[in-house]
Design a protein around this motif. Structure first.
Motif, PDB file in Angstrom:
ATOM      1  N   THR A   1      -9.679 -10.157   0.485  1.00 37.34           N
ATOM      2  CA  THR A   1      -8.346  -9.275   0.625  1.00 37.34           C
ATOM      3  C   THR A   1      -7.862  -9.430   2.028  1.00 37.34           C
ATOM      4  O   THR A   1      -8.679  -9.146   2.912  1.00 37.34           O
TER       5      THR A   1
ATOM      6  N   GLU B   1       0.428  -6.005   8.296  1.00 45.27           N
ATOM      7  CA  GLU B   1       1.019  -4.931   8.860  1.00 45.27           C
ATOM      8  C   GLU B   1       2.341  -5.058   9.396  1.00 45.27           C
ATOM      9  O   GLU B   1       2.617  -6.040   9.869  1.00 45.27           O
TER      10      GLU B   1
ATOM     11  N   THR C   1      -4.983 -10.452  -2.386  1.00 48.11           N
ATOM     12  CA  THR C   1      -6.380 -11.157  -2.611  1.00 48.11           C
ATOM     13  C   THR C   1      -6.454 -12.499  -3.149  1.00 48.11           C
ATOM     14  O   THR C   1      -5.759 -12.880  -4.233  1.00 48.11           O
TER      15      THR C   1
ATOM     16  N   THR D   1       1.346  -1.702   4.708  1.00 47.80           N
ATOM     17  CA  THR D   1       0.557  -2.612   4.712  1.00 47.80           C
ATOM     18  C   THR D   1       0.813  -3.215   3.594  1.00 47.80           C
ATOM     19  O   THR D   1       0.901  -2.810   2.346  1.00 47.80           O
TER      20      THR D   1
ATOM     21  N   SER E   1      -4.735  -8.366   4.679  1.00 51.81           N
ATOM     22  CA  SER E   1      -3.964  -7.236   4.957  1.00 51.81           C
ATOM     23  C   SER E   1      -2.780  -7.720   6.242  1.00 51.81           C
ATOM     24  O   SER E   1      -3.276  -8.338   7.054  1.00 51.81           O
TER      25      SER E   1
ATOM     26  N   GLU F   1      -1.157  -5.945   1.028  1.00 51.10           N
ATOM     27  CA  GLU F   1      -2.358  -6.764   0.722  1.00 51.10           C
ATOM     28  C   GLU F   1      -2.245  -8.019  -0.204  1.00 51.10           C
ATOM     29  O   GLU F   1      -1.603  -7.822  -1.264  1.00 51.10           O
TER      30      GLU F   1
ATOM     31  N   VAL G   1       0.904  -1.223   0.049  1.00 54.10           N
ATOM     32  CA  VAL G   1      -0.214  -0.055  -0.067  1.00 54.10           C
ATOM     33  C   VAL G   1       0.952   1.248   0.111  1.00 54.10           C
ATOM     34  O   VAL G   1       0.829   2.030  -0.603  1.00 54.10           O
TER      35      VAL G   1
END
Length: 385
Positions: free
Chosen positions: A316, A320, A280, A276, A318, A278, A265
């Motif tokens: 999706t 961190e 999918t 982040t 995520s 991500e 991100v």
């Protein structure tokens, strides 16, 4: 019988805390006629009277790779096998840009005269230690004579001949065809050919990504076995290996559930910040499925997330991740490349203040000197961390 050959020597100086590793390969004066030679093939290596490796930006707690760093050329028909010996934890030599295709005694090069093999280098700073280390190019001839060079230190000194104390003796992966969700077992056996007990850390890799590690200690003259069990959740063909021992192809059959996209991100952050990543997951089947996603940083899995995806839908997930050291880090989620994260050091910021002319004039010299001193100190710290 062929006369003995003089083989080139390679030494590497590891300075993990300085985010740099350098090395030099010294060559005998008549190395060109001895059947084997080393040449620079990348920006990581330079060749003059010696071949020097310079691997910059060795990030802490990461794997740094230099694909196609140098080459080994064989010019003698009597050469049967060539490999690289060392006892340096965290150091791997491999073929070209294939980190699982290691070059070792159990997995040697078998070139013909005139063949040139490109060699890559990987350093895993999870286990690599600071200090001067050595490795040796070893050549086996048709009459089974094996010649290797003497060890050499990073400072240019020489010592007694060296060889890896722990050598792989067998490798196996079973089964090689499974259904999604089933487990494969990878096993490697090592022998300690040295005179003292030795410990080593070895890694299980899936398509070059380190997914698990084990440390074993082997008494002199004894063997030790390390075994990994790996659930295979995603369909496809995978290269399963144990670093330094070997690898094998495994086919996973099942519904076409897959990671269809992965992205960072915010790819540009400063030290101490988080970003982040991500991913999918697509489930084109008529049943709900559950899968485990793995976040890899610089080829090592550092985090996992389970995701349940309804039939004919996407989900999706995520991750961190905080980065406490500057550098560029490659990220991927379950084999899908997410892209690099660039981590910069925080810059100094100076706020303007409204001061009276008299106060500003009185403070200007010491304030300037103070800022100059701080900048110099900070620059020195940045250079030597």
């Amino acid at each position: 019988m062929p006369s003995p050959k003089t083989i080139s020597i390679i030494s590497i100086l590891f300075v993990v805390s300085l985010t740099m590793a350098t090395g030099a390969a010294t060559m005998d004066g008549d190395h060109a006629s001895d059947g084997v030679s080393l040449e620079s093939t990348s920006k990581y290596a330079t060749a003059d009277n010696e071949l020097e490796l310079d691997l910059k930006q060795l990030n802490d707690e990461a794997v740094t790779r230099a694909d196609d760093a140098f080459s080994i050329t064989v010019t003698d028909d009597a050469v049967e096998r060539v490999w690289i010996d060392h006892d340096v934890p965290g150091l791997t030599f491999y073929r070209g840009d294939q980190p699982t295709a290691t070059v070792s005694e159990s997995s040697p090069l078998e070139p013909a005269a005139g063949d040139t093999a490109s060699i890559g280098v990987a350093v895993d700073t999870h286990v690599a230690q600071p200090g001067t280390e050595t490795f040796t190019v070893t050549v086996e001839y048709a009459d089974n004579e094996t010649e290797s060079g003497q060890s050499a230190g990073g400072s240019g000194g020489s010592g007694s001949s060296t060889a890896a104390s722990i050598e792989p003796s067998s490798f196996n992966v079973s089964p090689t065809t499974v259904s999604a969700g089933e487990t494969v077992t990878a096993t490697a056996t090592y022998r300690n050919v040295g005179d003292a007990a030795e410990s080593m850390t070895t890694s299980l890799t899936v398509d070059g990504t380190v997914v698990d590690q084990r440390t074993i200690t082997i008494a002199p003259g004894e063997t030790g076995t390390v075994s990994f069990e790996r659930p295979m959740e995603w369909t496809g063909a995978y290269d399963i290996g144990i670093q330094g021992a070997g690898s094998a192809s495994v086919t996973v059959e099942g519904p076409p559930v897959e990671v269809v996209d992965a992205t960072v991100v915010d790819p540009d952050i400063t030290v101490g910040e988080s970003t982040t990543i991500e991913a999918t997951v697509s489930n084109p089947t008529n049943e709900r499925v559950t899968r485990t996603l793995e976040l890899a940083i610089d080829g090592i899995v550092v985090d996992t997330r389970a995701v349940s995806v309804p039939a004919n839908e996407n989900r999706t997930v995520s991750f961190e991740r905080q980065f406490d050291e500057s550098g560029t880090y490659e990220t991927a989620v379950s084999g899908e490349t997410a892209g690099p994260v660039t981590v910069e050091r925080a810059a100094f910021s100076i706020r303007d203040r409204e001061l009276s002319p008299e106060t500003a004039a009185a403070l200007a010299p010491p304030a300037t000197a103070g800022l100059l001193f701080l900048a110099i100190a900070a620059n020195r710290r940045w250079a030597f961390l």
